[in-house]
Scaffold this active site. Structure first.
Site, PDB file in Angstrom:
ATOM      1  N   GLY A   1       0.653  -1.100   0.105  1.00 31.01           N
ATOM      2  CA  GLY A   1       0.192  -0.046   0.098  1.00 31.01           C
ATOM      3  C   GLY A   1       0.677   1.390  -0.038  1.00 31.01           C
ATOM      4  O   GLY A   1       0.439   2.442  -0.880  1.00 31.01           O
ATOM      5  N   ASP A   2       1.928   1.250   0.769  1.00 31.21           N
ATOM      6  CA  ASP A   2       2.847   2.484   0.897  1.00 31.21           C
ATOM      7  C   ASP A   2       3.571   2.675  -0.712  1.00 31.21           C
ATOM      8  O   ASP A   2       3.542   3.766  -1.110  1.00 31.21           O
ATOM      9  CB  ASP A   2       4.029   2.147   1.913  1.00 31.21           C
ATOM     10  CG  ASP A   2       3.570   1.750   3.137  1.00 31.21           C
ATOM     11  OD1 ASP A   2       2.357   2.357   3.422  1.00 31.21           O
ATOM     12  OD2 ASP A   2       4.151   0.974   3.904  1.00 31.21           O
TER      13      ASP A   2
END
Length: 311
Positions: A252-253
Site C-alpha cells: 500500500g505504501d
C-alpha cells in the site's frame, strides 16, 4: 519538495519460518531487519523513483541511530524529533510452506506534549507552497486522534497538496479537512462506514460518499483482487496480477508513492492507476519491506494495462 510523515515508525523484523507452528518451538531459516513505518516506506520507494523527499516524525531509543544511518545510506532526507521513549519493533512471520503471513505490531512509544509541539513546529516550518505532503500510518496512543486533520489544515494553509493513508478514527478525522487524495483499502473503507465493503460496486458507492465530503481523488487497494481509482468524474478498475508473494508489507505504501509520482509527472487518471497497481504487484514479490524499483515497475505495466477498464 515531497514531505512524508511517520508518527509511529518501526524497525520491521521479518522471520522466515517454514511450517510455522503455534505453541511450539520454531526455528528461522532466515531473518532480516528493515527500517519501516508507512511514511518512511513511501520515502524509500520515492528515492528509487528518482524523487527526493524529506522524512519527518519521531525517533528514539536503540533504533534511532540505525534509522538515521540507513536513511543516510539511501540518500533520503530526514528530520526526526528525538524522543525519550524507544521506537518500536514490528515482527513479521513469513511461513513460506503454508503461504501464511503474520504481523505482530507493537503499540509504539509515549510522546510527551513538548515532543509533539516540537514536531508540529518543525512540520509547519517545513511545509511550503507546492509541496506534496504524505501523512500515513498509525500513531502512538498519546498523540491526539485528530492529528492528521491538524496537519492537513497546516499544510493546506501553506499551499501544499496532502495525501492521507490512515484508518479508522484517524481517517475519519482527516477527511474533515479535505485532503487532495486518500489511499484506503477495502477493509479500511469497511471500518470507516461500519459495514462490509468487499466488492467493486460497494467500493464505488462508498467513494461517492467520500467525494461528497470534498475529497476528489481516491485510490482503493483491494489486495489480490486489484485496485480502483476514482478522480473527479472518472473511475477505473485494474484487475490484480498473479505474482509470487514474498511479503505483503509495504504494498500500500508503494501505491501511495505512485500517487506522488503521478502528480510530479502529470500522469492522467488511467496511467496513475496502471502505475500504482504495478507498484503494488512488484512490492509483494520482495522480501521484508524492501522498496520496489522503477525499472521493475515499468517492466510489468503492460500486463496491468491489459487488465484495466473504466467503470
Amino acid at each position: 519538495m515531497v514531505i512524508t510523515v511517520t508518527l509511529n515508525p518501526a524497525m520491521d523484523k521479518t522471520l522466515i519460518i517454514d511450517d510455522f507452528k503455534l505453541g511450539a518451538v520454531n526455528r528461522t531459516s532466515d531473518i532480516r531487519y528493515d527500517i519501516g513505518g508507512k511514511g518512511i516506506n513511501v520515502s524509500k520507494v520515492l528515492k528509487n523513483f528518482g524523487i527526493e523527499s524529506l522524512a519527518l516524525g519521531f525517533l528514539g531509543g536503540t533504533w534511532k541511530n540505525s534509522f538515521e544511518k540507513e536513511l543516510d545510506r539511501r540518500g533520503v532526507g530526514h528530520k526526526f524529533i528525538n524522543i525519550e521513549a524507544s521506537t518500536r519493533t514490528n515482527t513479521k512471520v513469513v511461513d513460506r510452506k503454508n503461504n501464511v503471513y503474520t504481523d505482530i505490531n507493537e503499540a509504539g512509544p509515549i510522546i510527551a506534549e513538548t515532543e509533539l509541539k516540537q514536531f508540529v513546529d518543525l512540520y509547519s516550518e517545513s511545509c511550503s507552497q507546492g509541496d506534496i505532503v504524505v501523512l500515513s500510518g498509525g500513531i502512538p496512543s498519546s498523540v491526539p486522534k485528530d492529528i492528521y486533520g491538524t496537519l492537513i489544515k497546516i499544510a493546506k494553509s501553506k499551499g501544499a497538496i496532502t495525501i492521507l493513508d490512515a484508518e479508522g478514527e484517524l481517517l475519519a478525522n482527516g477527511l474533515k479537512e479535505k485532503p487532495y487524495a486518500i489511499k484506503p483499502n477495502n477493509h479500511e473503507l469497511s471500518l470507516l462506514f461500519n459495514k462490509s465493503i468487499d466488492n467493486l460496486d460497494q467500493i464505488i458507492d462508498s467513494c461517492r460518499e467520500i467525494k461528497a465530503q470534498g475529497v476528489e481523488n481516491i485510490l482503493v487497494s483491494m489486495g489480490s483482487e486489484g485496485a480502483t481509482y476514482i478522480s473527479g468524474d472518472k473511475k477505473y478498475f485494474a484487475k490484480g496480477l498473479k505474482v509470487p508473494v514474498r511479503s505483503t508489507v509495504g504494498a500500500g505504501d508503494s501505491m501511495v508513492a505512485a500517487l506522488v509520482y503521478s502528480i510530479v509527472n502529470n500522469l492522467d487518471i488511467k496511467e496513475t492507476l496502471i502505475f500504482a497497481q504495478a507498484c503494488g504487484a512488484v512490492t509483494v514479490t520482495l522480501e521484508g519491506t524492501e522498496a520496489c524499483k522503477l525499472s521493475d515497475v515499468e517492466a510489468i505495466m503492460e500486463r496491468v494495462r491489459e487488465n484495466i477498464k473504466e467503470v
